[in-house]
Every structure is written in C-alpha cells, then in structure tokens.
Design an enzyme around this catalytic site. Sequence first.
Site, PDB file in Angstrom:
ATOM      1  N   GLU A  37       0.121  -0.428   4.303  1.00 23.30           N
ATOM      2  CA  GLU A  37       0.767   0.238   5.453  1.00 23.30           C
ATOM      3  C   GLU A  37      -0.233   1.067   6.258  1.00 23.30           C
ATOM      4  O   GLU A  37       0.071   1.480   7.369  1.00 23.30           O
ATOM      5  CB  GLU A  37       1.952   1.090   4.973  1.00 23.30           C
ATOM      6  CG  GLU A  37       1.618   2.469   4.424  1.00 23.30           C
ATOM      7  CD  GLU A  37       1.056   2.451   3.005  1.00 23.30           C
ATOM      8  OE1 GLU A  37       0.710   1.357   2.505  1.00 23.30           O
ATOM      9  OE2 GLU A  37       0.932   3.535   2.415  1.00 23.30           O
TER      10      GLU A  37
ATOM     11  N   CYS B 192       0.814   2.574  -4.439  1.00 24.03           N
ATOM     12  CA  CYS B 192       0.097   3.743  -4.942  1.00 24.03           C
ATOM     13  C   CYS B 192       1.004   4.587  -5.855  1.00 24.03           C
ATOM     14  O   CYS B 192       1.328   4.150  -6.942  1.00 24.03           O
ATOM     15  CB  CYS B 192      -0.467   4.538  -3.762  1.00 24.03           C
ATOM     16  SG  CYS B 192      -1.769   5.669  -4.250  1.00 24.03           S
TER      17      CYS B 192
ATOM     18  N   HIS C 193      -3.182   0.486   0.037  1.00 23.66           N
ATOM     19  CA  HIS C 193      -2.158   0.861   1.023  1.00 23.66           C
ATOM     20  C   HIS C 193      -2.125  -0.101   2.206  1.00 23.66           C
ATOM     21  O   HIS C 193      -2.733   0.183   3.241  1.00 23.66           O
ATOM     22  CB  HIS C 193      -2.475   2.253   1.575  1.00 23.66           C
ATOM     23  CG  HIS C 193      -2.229   3.361   0.615  1.00 23.66           C
ATOM     24  ND1 HIS C 193      -1.008   4.000   0.506  1.00 23.66           N
ATOM     25  CD2 HIS C 193      -3.039   3.962  -0.287  1.00 23.66           C
ATOM     26  CE1 HIS C 193      -1.082   4.943  -0.420  1.00 23.66           C
ATOM     27  NE2 HIS C 193      -2.303   4.946  -0.923  1.00 23.66           N
TER      28      HIS C 193
END
Lengths: 233, 86
Positions: free
Chosen positions: A207, A88, A205
């Site tokens: 994560e 990002c 994302h």
Amino acid sequence: MSTTFGIIVFPGSNCDHDAFYALDEVMGMETKFIWHKDTDLSGIDVIVIPGGFSYGDYLRSGAIARFSPIMNEVEKAANEGVPIIGICNGFQILLEANLLPGAMMHNQQLRFVCKNVFIRCETTDSIFTRGLNKDQVLDIPVSHGEGNYFISEDGLKELQDHDQIAFRYCDEHGELTPEANFNGSVDHIAGILNRKGNILGLMPHPERAVEPLLGSSDGRIFFESLLNRVVGA
Amino acid sequence: MFKATVNITLRDSILDPQGKATHHALQNLGLNQISKVRIGKLVELNIDADTEEEARSIAEDACTQLLANAVVEDYEITIHKKQTVS
C-alpha cells in the site's frame, strides 16, 4: 457486484489510511474502516489488517490485538473463506491469532529497517498472487523491527510442501542472496498463505508503493493481481 | 491472594540477537567469565485463588493463552507464599 474492502483499525494502527488511500483512491474500490471494537463484518468481501503498532507492540507485536472483539469475527470470516490480508503488524496479528503458522522475532541485526526491498512471487496458486508471474520481482518497502519470521523445521516443510510461501526476499534479479534476507527470516520468507489459501500475511507494504511519486508502483501490481481475482471471481 | 512470577525466555534453539549483543557489550567491559547471555521477560501476577494449585493453573492459562508464544518461547511459573491482602 462491487467488492467491499474492510480495513480493521486498532489503537496504534498507522498504515490504515495508507491502505485506504491505495484501495479507495488509487484502485477505486469501495473501502471502509472497521473499528476493532466493532463486531460486524457483514458486507465486507475482503478484510485488510493494516500495519502499525497495535497496542504499542506491548508484550509481543500483535499479541494483544488478537483479543480485540473484531477478531472473533475475523476468525469466523477466515473459516468461511473470506480473503484476509495482513500487512506487517497485520501479519503479526494473524500469527498471534493462529490464523497463520509461525512467529515473528526481532530482526536479526536488531535494527528497525525502513527501506525498499525486492520480493519474489513464489506461487501463483492463490487468489492474491494469481495475477502475478512465478518469480516475478516486486520493489516494495518494508518498515519493521520484528519481521524475522520463524517457524520450526517441520512447519517450514509443511509450508513448502503445500505451496504456502507467497513471497521471499531477494535481490533485484530475483536471486535469494544472504544480503537480501535483511531481517534473518527462515527461508527468506516475506509472506505466507494459510493452507486453505484465503489468508495472506506479508511484512512488506504494497500500500506504500502504489504511485511513481511514492518511489515504486509495484504495490499496484500486487493489488491489481488481487482485484482481478477477487472482483472477477 | 497469591503472587506468581513468570519467567519467559526464548527457546534454547532460537537465536537471541538481543542477548548476543549484550554479551558482546559485557565482553567489552572485561567480564569475560560470562559465556552466554539470554534475555527474556519477567511478568508478576497477583492471583485470587484458594490454593496454590489453583493459582498455578490460572497462571498456566495466562501463559498458554497470552503471556508466552509457544512457537518461540518457554515459560517457568513460580508461585510465592500466600500474601496478606493489604
């Protein structure tokens, strides 16, 4: 030998702790935070530039962060072939630093988009995606206002010719429908590699999707692919 | 001391959704004579330099290295007359 991940923290980073949780707690990797004013990346095997709003997105997303002291070291590491992942805002910083080609524009419909989307693995010929299957679809959240990837026609052709497109936005069946390309990116691009293949930038994302509790654990598949390669190498 | 103003705009070939949305709003106001809207940034710089050329070259450096992103943006620099330092 263990692999150590270094997460670069800028003022305004806000996914640094998510990345730490995913790598350290969930994946069980040795992980360290590195403040953007530090100038030492020794002992770091994989660099992660996390998401967020470094410097408040002033001027352009990532434009100011790229001049932080640590970025000189990141550039050196990039040239030495150290794996670098920009997620990002991290992707935006890598673009501004010219470590990846192209630029980010405001999402086409001008809205900040925060939702789960599907992305398709476009190449398995990289250390990051070698553990995935070509055309494998992952359910990963996005959260950005400036993720409309732009590159010139010539630049796009270079990306295509050198197999540098890592992920494209698609629907749940892996089809590249116009609706799936929610932010207007050129050629549905969600993530790209540099020519050498040691740098990956992606808007989604992984994560934030490492446990069923988070709505999807497909991010874990991404990290496993990365770890098999990096740790096993 | 010189003052420079830098106009940064998206390249013509690039879609400007912000300009487009604003154009729609202007049409809603009845200002149909406006046929196109492009939105950019204005940056003002105070520059310590002896000559206008030097000031321009410093502003140019600022643009190429940071202020504008050449992939998607164009810039135009205007150097204003020497100001008295207050």
